[in-house]
Design a protein around this motif. Structure first.
Motif, PDB file in Angstrom:
ATOM      1  N   PRO A 135      20.449  -7.007 -20.700  1.00  0.00           N
ATOM      2  CA  PRO A 135      20.715  -7.170 -19.268  1.00  0.00           C
ATOM      3  C   PRO A 135      20.360  -8.608 -18.879  1.00  0.00           C
ATOM      4  N   THR A 136      20.751  -9.037 -17.710  1.00  0.00           N
ATOM      5  CA  THR A 136      20.323 -10.355 -17.238  1.00  0.00           C
ATOM      6  C   THR A 136      18.837 -10.257 -16.900  1.00  0.00           C
ATOM      7  N   ALA A 137      18.205 -11.429 -16.832  1.00  0.00           N
ATOM      8  CA  ALA A 137      16.777 -11.444 -16.491  1.00  0.00           C
ATOM      9  C   ALA A 137      16.563 -10.777 -15.128  1.00  0.00           C
ATOM     10  N   ALA A 138      17.465 -11.020 -14.203  1.00  0.00           N
ATOM     11  CA  ALA A 138      17.316 -10.432 -12.862  1.00  0.00           C
ATOM     12  C   ALA A 138      17.391  -8.909 -12.928  1.00  0.00           C
ATOM     13  N   GLU A 139      18.296  -8.403 -13.770  1.00  0.00           N
ATOM     14  CA  GLU A 139      18.407  -6.937 -13.913  1.00  0.00           C
ATOM     15  C   GLU A 139      17.134  -6.355 -14.525  1.00  0.00           C
ATOM     16  N   LEU A 173       6.793  -3.082 -21.217  1.00  0.00           N
ATOM     17  CA  LEU A 173       7.463  -3.922 -22.207  1.00  0.00           C
ATOM     18  C   LEU A 173       8.968  -3.850 -22.006  1.00  0.00           C
ATOM     19  N   TYR A 174       9.657  -4.945 -22.335  1.00  0.00           N
ATOM     20  CA  TYR A 174      11.112  -4.881 -22.423  1.00  0.00           C
ATOM     21  C   TYR A 174      11.487  -4.762 -23.899  1.00  0.00           C
ATOM     22  N   GLY A 175      12.472  -3.944 -24.214  1.00  0.00           N
ATOM     23  CA  GLY A 175      12.983  -3.844 -25.584  1.00  0.00           C
ATOM     24  C   GLY A 175      14.493  -3.719 -25.579  1.00  0.00           C
ATOM     25  N   THR A 219      15.519 -16.519 -29.091  1.00  0.00           N
ATOM     26  CA  THR A 219      16.351 -17.282 -28.137  1.00  0.00           C
ATOM     27  C   THR A 219      16.295 -16.759 -26.692  1.00  0.00           C
ATOM     28  N   ASN A 220      16.034 -15.481 -26.504  1.00  0.00           N
ATOM     29  CA  ASN A 220      16.020 -14.978 -25.121  1.00  0.00           C
ATOM     30  C   ASN A 220      14.617 -14.547 -24.657  1.00  0.00           C
ATOM     31  N   ALA A 221      13.647 -14.620 -25.582  1.00  0.00           N
ATOM     32  CA  ALA A 221      12.326 -14.060 -25.265  1.00  0.00           C
ATOM     33  C   ALA A 221      11.617 -14.810 -24.142  1.00  0.00           C
ATOM     34  N   LYS A 222      11.767 -16.120 -24.110  1.00  0.00           N
ATOM     35  CA  LYS A 222      11.012 -16.899 -23.128  1.00  0.00           C
ATOM     36  C   LYS A 222      11.370 -16.466 -21.702  1.00  0.00           C
ATOM     37  N   GLU A 223      12.679 -16.367 -21.480  1.00  0.00           N
ATOM     38  CA  GLU A 223      13.147 -15.994 -20.133  1.00  0.00           C
ATOM     39  C   GLU A 223      12.677 -14.572 -19.771  1.00  0.00           C
ATOM     40  N   LEU A 224      12.787 -13.657 -20.733  1.00  0.00           N
ATOM     41  CA  LEU A 224      12.422 -12.261 -20.440  1.00  0.00           C
ATOM     42  C   LEU A 224      10.915 -12.105 -20.257  1.00  0.00           C
ATOM     43  N   LEU A 225      10.149 -12.771 -21.118  1.00  0.00           N
ATOM     44  CA  LEU A 225       8.688 -12.596 -21.072  1.00  0.00           C
ATOM     45  C   LEU A 225       8.054 -13.319 -19.885  1.00  0.00           C
ATOM     46  N   LYS A 279      11.251 -10.118 -39.466  1.00  0.00           N
ATOM     47  CA  LYS A 279      11.086 -11.462 -40.043  1.00  0.00           C
ATOM     48  C   LYS A 279       9.876 -12.095 -39.400  1.00  0.00           C
ATOM     49  N   VAL A 280       8.940 -12.555 -40.240  1.00  0.00           N
ATOM     50  CA  VAL A 280       7.695 -13.122 -39.719  1.00  0.00           C
ATOM     51  C   VAL A 280       7.996 -14.216 -38.695  1.00  0.00           C
ATOM     52  N   ALA A 281       8.897 -15.130 -39.057  1.00  0.00           N
ATOM     53  CA  ALA A 281       9.140 -16.291 -38.187  1.00  0.00           C
ATOM     54  C   ALA A 281       9.693 -15.863 -36.832  1.00  0.00           C
ATOM     55  N   ASP A 282      10.615 -14.908 -36.826  1.00  0.00           N
ATOM     56  CA  ASP A 282      11.224 -14.472 -35.561  1.00  0.00           C
ATOM     57  C   ASP A 282      10.197 -13.736 -34.693  1.00  0.00           C
ATOM     58  N   PHE A 283       9.424 -12.873 -35.336  1.00  0.00           N
ATOM     59  CA  PHE A 283       8.428 -12.103 -34.597  1.00  0.00           C
ATOM     60  C   PHE A 283       7.399 -13.054 -33.967  1.00  0.00           C
ATOM     61  N   MET A 284       6.956 -14.038 -34.748  1.00  0.00           N
ATOM     62  CA  MET A 284       5.963 -14.972 -34.234  1.00  0.00           C
ATOM     63  C   MET A 284       6.567 -15.898 -33.173  1.00  0.00           C
ATOM     64  N   ALA A 285       7.845 -16.229 -33.335  1.00  0.00           N
ATOM     65  CA  ALA A 285       8.502 -17.091 -32.335  1.00  0.00           C
ATOM     66  C   ALA A 285       8.570 -16.361 -30.992  1.00  0.00           C
ATOM     67  N   ILE A 286       8.776 -15.051 -31.046  1.00  0.00           N
ATOM     68  CA  ILE A 286       8.780 -14.266 -29.801  1.00  0.00           C
ATOM     69  C   ILE A 286       7.373 -14.284 -29.204  1.00  0.00           C
ATOM     70  N   GLY A 287       6.373 -14.158 -30.072  1.00  0.00           N
ATOM     71  CA  GLY A 287       4.985 -14.273 -29.597  1.00  0.00           C
ATOM     72  C   GLY A 287       4.751 -15.616 -28.908  1.00  0.00           C
ATOM     73  N   ASP A 288       5.205 -16.692 -29.545  1.00  0.00           N
ATOM     74  CA  ASP A 288       5.040 -18.041 -28.967  1.00  0.00           C
ATOM     75  C   ASP A 288       5.725 -18.151 -27.612  1.00  0.00           C
ATOM     76  N   ALA A 289       6.874 -17.483 -27.496  1.00  0.00           N
ATOM     77  CA  ALA A 289       7.640 -17.559 -26.252  1.00  0.00           C
ATOM     78  C   ALA A 289       6.894 -16.908 -25.090  1.00  0.00           C
ATOM     79  N   SER A 290       5.852 -16.131 -25.404  1.00  0.00           N
ATOM     80  CA  SER A 290       5.121 -15.473 -24.320  1.00  0.00           C
ATOM     81  C   SER A 290       4.052 -16.385 -23.721  1.00  0.00           C
ATOM     82  N   LYS A 291       3.846 -17.555 -24.335  1.00  0.00           N
ATOM     83  CA  LYS A 291       2.843 -18.478 -23.772  1.00  0.00           C
ATOM     84  C   LYS A 291       3.343 -18.996 -22.436  1.00  0.00           C
ATOM     85  N   GLN A 292       2.497 -18.884 -21.446  1.00  0.00           N
ATOM     86  CA  GLN A 292       2.943 -19.305 -20.100  1.00  0.00           C
ATOM     87  C   GLN A 292       2.696 -20.787 -19.880  1.00  0.00           C
TER      88      GLN A 292
END
Ligand code: PGA
Length: 253
Positions: free
Chosen positions: A179-183, A210-212, A218-224, A240-253
């Protein structure tokens, strides 16, 4: 805000022993390196890997969860696993009511509520999944479907410590569509209102949502970054370790 981010990996029916252990070790290593205090990491491997993954993440802050459980403590339920067994194995969390179980195993809100209640009573934290199908979305029923799922599958004993709700639109799971971030924010804000009505405002303000559904680096920063999104339940990208951790990184405010 008092809600700590939760980045949860739902491995689904993936991983043989060697791959699973190496994925878990990789995540544990990276989580240690990252040293985040503002974010928790959870992996939910299939039942067959729980024991070995537990060893692989030992000494790290990565938490262990399962993907389902029965509501009974023990007994004549061939093929099922009880919450106490999961607790005994070292699980802290269990996912209940994932849409794949609602569909493949015809799980009802009532059954999911019983599972959640039993898991909480066994000392586990639950991630209760909700979300609308594409047809329901097209019919403008997203909020009413999610409301009914919360009313039916979240037990009265739920609170912000023992329960997390994951909003996963069925049509977004594994499809690359979101969905869009607004949705997403609109639905999450609505979920918080329903939880407030059911369990009270204090609990609702602290409960993590949580959103799933196709969450990726690529979209985690906007959603998180959305005010009512407190983390992600990640399927494909958690393998994938790198993808999972990249999503974690995207949660940094
Ligand atoms: P996905 O799955 O990230 O592969 O879309 C999410 C989930 O079903 O929990």
């Amino acid at each position: 805000m008092v809600r700590k981010t939760l980045i949860a990996g739902n491995w689904k029916m993936n991983g043989l022993l060697e791959d699973g252990v190496s994925l878990a070790k990789g995540i544990a290593q990276e989580v240690k390196k990252a040293g985040r205090k503002d974010c928790e990491f959870l992996v939910c491997p299939p039942f067959t890997l729980l024991s070995s993954v537990k060893k692989a993440i030992k000494g790290s802050k990565v938490m262990l969860g399962a993907q389902d459980c029965h509501y009974a403590e023990k007994g004549a339920h061939t093929g099922d696993i009880s919450p106490l067994m999961l607790k005994d194995l070292g699980c802290q969390y269990v996912i209940v009511g994932h849409s794949e179980r609602r569909t493949d195993h015809y799980e009802s809100n009532e059954l999911i509520r019983k599972k959640a209640e039993a898991a909480i009573n066994a000392g586990l934290k639950v991630i209760i999944c909700i979300g609308e199908t594409e047809a329901e979305k097209d019919a403008g029923k997203t909020i009413s479907v999610c409301t009914a799922q919360i009313e039916g599958s979240v037990p009265e004993i739920s609170n912000a410590q023992n329960t997390v709700i994951a909003y996963e639109p069925v049509w977004a799971i594994g499809t690359g569509r979101t969905p869009t971030a607004a949705e997403v924010e609109e639905v999450h804000a609505a979920i918080r209102k329903v939880v407030s009505k059911k369990l009270g405002r204090a609990i609702s303000n602290k409960m993590r949502l949580l959103y799933g559904g196709s969450m990726k680096p690529t979209n985690a920063k906007e959603l998180l970054a959305l005010p009512d999104v407190d983390g992600g339940l990640i399927g494909g990208a958690s393998l994938k370790v790198a993808d999972f951790m990249a999503i974690g990184d995207a949660s940094k405010q």
